[in-house]
Write an enzyme that holds these catalytic residues in place. Structure first.
Site, PDB file in Angstrom:
ATOM      1  N   GLY A  46       1.879  -3.561  12.313  1.00  0.00           N
ATOM      2  CA  GLY A  46       1.740  -2.132  12.539  1.00  0.00           C
ATOM      3  C   GLY A  46       0.282  -1.738  12.451  1.00  0.00           C
ATOM      4  N   GLN A  51      -6.960   3.751  11.455  1.00  0.00           N
ATOM      5  CA  GLN A  51      -7.482   2.422  11.092  1.00  0.00           C
ATOM      6  C   GLN A  51      -8.481   1.904  12.117  1.00  0.00           C
ATOM      7  OE1 GLN A  51      -3.296   0.808  10.334  1.00  0.00           O
ATOM      8  NE2 GLN A  51      -4.511  -0.310   8.831  1.00  0.00           N
ATOM      9  N   CYS A  94      -1.694  -4.456   4.401  1.00  0.00           N
ATOM     10  CA  CYS A  94      -2.277  -3.489   5.328  1.00  0.00           C
ATOM     11  C   CYS A  94      -3.545  -4.100   5.896  1.00  0.00           C
ATOM     12  CB  CYS A  94      -2.595  -2.200   4.564  1.00  0.00           C
ATOM     13  SG  CYS A  94      -3.333  -0.930   5.589  1.00  0.00           S
ATOM     14  N   LEU A  95      -3.751  -3.934   7.206  1.00  0.00           N
ATOM     15  CA  LEU A  95      -4.935  -4.528   7.835  1.00  0.00           C
ATOM     16  C   LEU A  95      -6.222  -3.895   7.298  1.00  0.00           C
ATOM     17  CD1 LEU A  95      -3.653  -4.930  11.503  1.00  0.00           C
ATOM     18  CD2 LEU A  95      -3.881  -6.693   9.736  1.00  0.00           C
ATOM     19  N   HIS A 136       5.151   3.197   6.556  1.00  0.00           N
ATOM     20  CA  HIS A 136       3.794   2.809   6.126  1.00  0.00           C
ATOM     21  C   HIS A 136       2.760   3.371   7.120  1.00  0.00           C
ATOM     22  CE1 HIS A 136       0.792  -0.421   4.727  1.00  0.00           C
ATOM     23  NE2 HIS A 136       0.235   0.088   5.816  1.00  0.00           N
ATOM     24  N   GLU A 137       3.025   3.191   8.422  1.00  0.00           N
ATOM     25  CA  GLU A 137       2.068   3.669   9.438  1.00  0.00           C
ATOM     26  C   GLU A 137       2.027   5.192   9.471  1.00  0.00           C
ATOM     27  OE1 GLU A 137       0.160   1.449  10.295  1.00  0.00           O
ATOM     28  OE2 GLU A 137       1.437  -0.240   9.809  1.00  0.00           O
ATOM     29  N   HIS A 140      -0.304   6.584   6.972  1.00  0.00           N
ATOM     30  CA  HIS A 140      -1.718   6.548   7.396  1.00  0.00           C
ATOM     31  C   HIS A 140      -2.103   7.855   8.102  1.00  0.00           C
ATOM     32  CE1 HIS A 140      -3.287   2.571   6.499  1.00  0.00           C
ATOM     33  NE2 HIS A 140      -2.224   1.974   7.020  1.00  0.00           N
TER      34      HIS A 140
HETATM   35 NI    NI Z   1      -1.638  -0.011   6.735  1.00  0.00          NI
END
Ligand code: NI
Length: 176
Positions: A46, A51, A94-95, A136-137, A140
């Protein structure tokens, strides 16, 4: 398509509340494709627009396993219209927090309404990993990151480890 640089925490854009989009224009549809390519390249399941430094309500997910056909989903202005009382726990990463993982509890099933890449309204019911990933996304887009769901102690531990890792990688770059 293009692989975009991913912002690593702490970064001010990751704490911003994202603006909804008026419509999914061809430019935003292109951004969704670039975000997908960036996510697959990382690799991740995701990615949210902040991000990659874009403070807009856009996200992409694909929870298909490596041995399955890809199942990309691109969302603008996602909204949760229903969530289960039952909770599920997943170890999340998370990236924007490379190599950091922690258990997070969220509703096990959700219904999400959103605009797709063709600017059409869609609604999906998600459970399991997809439910967790979409939530989760969506966090963000509100400026919330997964460590915000943890105790202060655990959150600070992860932030310290992240700082250490970044220092090390900078030193390695200098040495190379
Ligand atoms: Ni994330």
């Amino acid at each position: 398509m293009a692989v975009l640089p991913i912002l690593v925490a702490p970064h001010p854009v990751l704490k911003e509340k994202c603006a909804p989009v008026d419509a999914v224009t061809p430019e935003l549809a292109q951004l969704m494709d670039d975000m997908l390519e960036t996510m697959y390249d990382a690799p991740g399941i995701g990615l949210a627009a902040p991000q990659v430094g874009v403070s807009k309500q856009i996200l992409v997910v694909d929870v298909a396993r490596a041995d399955e056909e890809p199942r990309p989903i691109k969302m603008a202005n996602p909204e949760i219209t229903w969530e289960s009382e039952e909770l599920g726990t997943y170890e999340e990463g998370c990236l924007s927090f490379p190599e950091q993982y922690a258990d997070v509890q969220r509703p096990a099933r959700v219904t999400v309404r959103y605009l797709d890449e063709n600017n059409e309204q869609q609604e999906i019911e998600a459970d399991g990993l997809l439910a967790t990933c979409v939530q989760h996304e969506m966090d963000h887009l509100e400026g919330i990151v997964f460590v915000d769901h943890l105790s202060t102690l655990k959150r600070n531990m992860i932030l310290r480890k992240l700082k250490k890792l970044q220092k090390l990688s900078k030193q390695k770059k200098k040495a190379a």
